[in-house]
Design a protein around this motif. Sequence first.
Motif, PDB file in Angstrom:
ATOM      1  N   GLU A   1       0.810  -1.224   0.000  1.00  0.00           N
ATOM      2  CA  GLU A   1       0.000   0.000   0.000  1.00  0.00           C
ATOM      3  C   GLU A   1       0.844   1.274   0.000  1.00  0.00           C
ATOM      4  O   GLU A   1       0.304   2.367  -0.122  1.00  0.00           O
ATOM      5  N   LEU A   2       2.155   1.149   0.141  1.00  0.00           N
ATOM      6  CA  LEU A   2       2.985   2.342   0.362  1.00  0.00           C
ATOM      7  C   LEU A   2       3.430   3.000  -0.939  1.00  0.00           C
ATOM      8  O   LEU A   2       3.812   2.318  -1.896  1.00  0.00           O
TER       9      LEU A   2
ATOM     10  N   ILE B   1      -1.260   4.547   0.872  1.00  0.00           N
ATOM     11  CA  ILE B   1      -0.870   5.585   1.843  1.00  0.00           C
ATOM     12  C   ILE B   1       0.594   5.947   1.588  1.00  0.00           C
ATOM     13  O   ILE B   1       1.320   5.185   0.953  1.00  0.00           O
TER      14      ILE B   1
ATOM     15  N   ASN C   1       4.456   6.509   2.557  1.00  0.00           N
ATOM     16  CA  ASN C   1       5.414   5.886   3.477  1.00  0.00           C
ATOM     17  C   ASN C   1       5.890   6.935   4.473  1.00  0.00           C
ATOM     18  O   ASN C   1       6.744   7.753   4.155  1.00  0.00           O
ATOM     19  N   SER C   2       5.311   6.917   5.658  1.00  0.00           N
ATOM     20  CA  SER C   2       5.781   7.880   6.670  1.00  0.00           C
ATOM     21  C   SER C   2       6.806   7.246   7.599  1.00  0.00           C
ATOM     22  O   SER C   2       7.638   7.938   8.184  1.00  0.00           O
ATOM     23  N   ASN C   3       6.777   5.957   7.736  1.00  0.00           N
ATOM     24  CA  ASN C   3       7.740   5.324   8.659  1.00  0.00           C
ATOM     25  C   ASN C   3       9.184   5.459   8.186  1.00  0.00           C
ATOM     26  O   ASN C   3      10.088   5.615   9.008  1.00  0.00           O
TER      27      ASN C   3
ATOM     28  N   SER D   1      10.068  -1.938   8.737  1.00  0.00           N
ATOM     29  CA  SER D   1       8.747  -1.667   9.294  1.00  0.00           C
ATOM     30  C   SER D   1       7.696  -2.388   8.474  1.00  0.00           C
ATOM     31  O   SER D   1       7.787  -2.472   7.253  1.00  0.00           O
ATOM     32  N   GLY D   2       6.711  -2.905   9.181  1.00  0.00           N
ATOM     33  CA  GLY D   2       5.589  -3.602   8.545  1.00  0.00           C
ATOM     34  C   GLY D   2       5.881  -5.070   8.293  1.00  0.00           C
ATOM     35  O   GLY D   2       7.025  -5.531   8.335  1.00  0.00           O
ATOM     36  N   GLY D   3       4.790  -5.803   8.069  1.00  0.00           N
ATOM     37  CA  GLY D   3       4.924  -7.189   7.625  1.00  0.00           C
ATOM     38  C   GLY D   3       5.309  -8.204   8.685  1.00  0.00           C
ATOM     39  O   GLY D   3       5.744  -9.308   8.349  1.00  0.00           O
TER      40      GLY D   3
ATOM     41  N   GLY E   1       4.007  -2.085  11.553  1.00  0.00           N
ATOM     42  CA  GLY E   1       3.948  -0.984  10.595  1.00  0.00           C
ATOM     43  C   GLY E   1       3.220   0.261  11.058  1.00  0.00           C
ATOM     44  O   GLY E   1       3.472   1.356  10.546  1.00  0.00           O
ATOM     45  N   ASN E   2       2.322   0.136  12.003  1.00  0.00           N
ATOM     46  CA  ASN E   2       1.635   1.347  12.434  1.00  0.00           C
ATOM     47  C   ASN E   2       2.645   2.346  12.989  1.00  0.00           C
ATOM     48  O   ASN E   2       3.513   1.985  13.784  1.00  0.00           O
TER      49      ASN E   2
HETATM   50  P1  AMP Z   1       1.675  -4.083   9.001  1.00  0.00           P
HETATM   51  O1  AMP Z   1       2.560  -4.098  10.210  1.00  0.00           O
HETATM   52  O2  AMP Z   1       2.426  -4.285   7.739  1.00  0.00           O
HETATM   53  O3  AMP Z   1       0.547  -5.018   9.170  1.00  0.00           O
HETATM   54  O4  AMP Z   1       1.071  -2.646   8.925  1.00  0.00           O
HETATM   55  C1  AMP Z   1       0.235  -2.170   9.949  1.00  0.00           C
HETATM   56  C2  AMP Z   1      -0.365  -0.843   9.553  1.00  0.00           C
HETATM   57  O5  AMP Z   1       0.691   0.115   9.432  1.00  0.00           O
HETATM   58  C3  AMP Z   1      -1.095  -0.862   8.241  1.00  0.00           C
HETATM   59  O6  AMP Z   1      -2.227  -0.047   8.342  1.00  0.00           O
HETATM   60  C4  AMP Z   1      -0.085  -0.255   7.285  1.00  0.00           C
HETATM   61  O7  AMP Z   1      -0.695   0.353   6.181  1.00  0.00           O
HETATM   62  C5  AMP Z   1       0.610   0.749   8.157  1.00  0.00           C
HETATM   63  N1  AMP Z   1       1.978   0.953   7.664  1.00  0.00           N
HETATM   64  C6  AMP Z   1       2.841  -0.008   7.340  1.00  0.00           C
HETATM   65  N2  AMP Z   1       4.004   0.508   6.909  1.00  0.00           N
HETATM   66  C7  AMP Z   1       3.837   1.844   6.941  1.00  0.00           C
HETATM   67  C8  AMP Z   1       4.684   2.938   6.603  1.00  0.00           C
HETATM   68  N3  AMP Z   1       5.916   2.735   6.143  1.00  0.00           N
HETATM   69  N4  AMP Z   1       4.224   4.184   6.761  1.00  0.00           N
HETATM   70  C9  AMP Z   1       2.958   4.384   7.246  1.00  0.00           C
HETATM   71  N5  AMP Z   1       2.138   3.397   7.593  1.00  0.00           N
HETATM   72  C10 AMP Z   1       2.550   2.135   7.436  1.00  0.00           C
END
Ligand code: AMP
Length: 410
Positions: A187-188, A200, A202-204, A248-250, A302-303
């Motif tokens: 989604e980034l 969205i 990529n703010s992280n 971050s994320g996943g 990821g949040n």
């Molecule tokens: P995840 O940990 O991948 O399941 O992501 C958890 C939430 O964090 C989801 O709503 C993602 O869209 C959001 N998220 C993941 N990576 C980022 C990022 N780099 N910047 C902003 N939000 C993110």
Amino acid sequence: MLTVDEALARILADVTPLPATATPLDESLGRILAENLSSDIDSPPHDKSMVDGYAVRIADLDSDEVELQVNEEIMAGQVPSMEVTAGTASRVMTGAPVPAGAEGVVMVEETELEETGSGQLVRISCQQLAPGANIMTRGTSIRRGDQVLAAGSRIRPPEIGLLAEIGQTCISCVPVPRVAVLSTGNELVPADEVPAPGQIRNSNGPMLSAQARRCQADVVSLGIGRDDQGELEELIGAGLDADILVISGGVSAGVLDLVPAALAAEGVTEVFHKVELKPGKPLWYGRADHDGRRSHVFGLPGNPVSSLVCFELFVRPLVDRLAGRPRSGMQSRQARLKGHFQQRGNRPTFHPACYELAEQGASVEPVRWQGSADQRALTRANCLAYFSAGQQEFSPGTAIPVYLFEAEGD
Ligand code: AMP
Ligand code: MG
């Protein structure tokens, strides 16, 4: 599930500072010195005048009307060519070597210069001068051979100045840890693009890079990785060049949370997955030993608030340890709750809050917060308020721990 303290203890277990490297002086700010250093010079290197004035013998100042013959003018950087004998003085500038025979320096403000046919005369209005007045004696700051800095010293601007003075322009220091930052998620899009439906920004990535830079790491940005195991493995492979890889994320329980599997395929061994903490429970941490060195890998949820909190609680202490520094970052304080607080769930919670220190003592007020995706709440906060598990209701006035964002040196 591990507690925050247990998780941090596992991360820091047997971690020692990175092996020291030769570092140019102008890159050494903030690092830890890894050798004892001695001076090759006396400082000052000569008896040095601390003022602009006249170097004189004290016995010559005993009458009301003192007039002395001026021998010469000595600028900083020059060496005297004449001794100061009875009835004479030498003009000296600040920093210049004081000539032999002189016992003190009269400030120029207390003198008057007169040109005569046979040279210069100086009239001196000061009638008393302590021995050594306005002279800094050779070696009073540093003696040649003195150890001036010990291994373990933090290099701040004063240390840089001292090292330059003793001619140490390449020193052995603990290097700056390298931190690679990888943001994952289909989604980034990069922050300079307009997100399409479902996407969205990529703010992280920018936030975590900034956090790493703030604790003086050398940051490598790996950009955005898709939720595709092959692509993740390739990016993780590149990230393992760093001392710390922050992803971050996943790492949660979603269908496309492929990071732990990709890490395993790249030879990263899991140390733990999940910590009893809110926000940040899905935190993953592992290590890869390769090419004679170790990479530490964090999979941050990821949040954005989870990512930020996990970085401060777990990544930053590791950066400090690898850099050989004492722990930096969030400082803990006790503060009294301003209002009533109700805790939902049964995990210890780090809640964005405002800390205030007033005459009556320290108080804290949680800010409005919609949970771990609400990073705007962090911008209204200056600390994280800690609400322990097992308690639902916190009444006004209860003393709780808070962790301040801005630590000294930030
Ligand atoms: P995840 O940990 O991948 O399941 O992501 C958890 C939430 O964090 C989801 O709503 C993602 O869209 C959001 N998220 C993941 N990576 C980022 C990022 N780099 N910047 C902003 N939000 C993110
Ligand atoms: Mg994701």
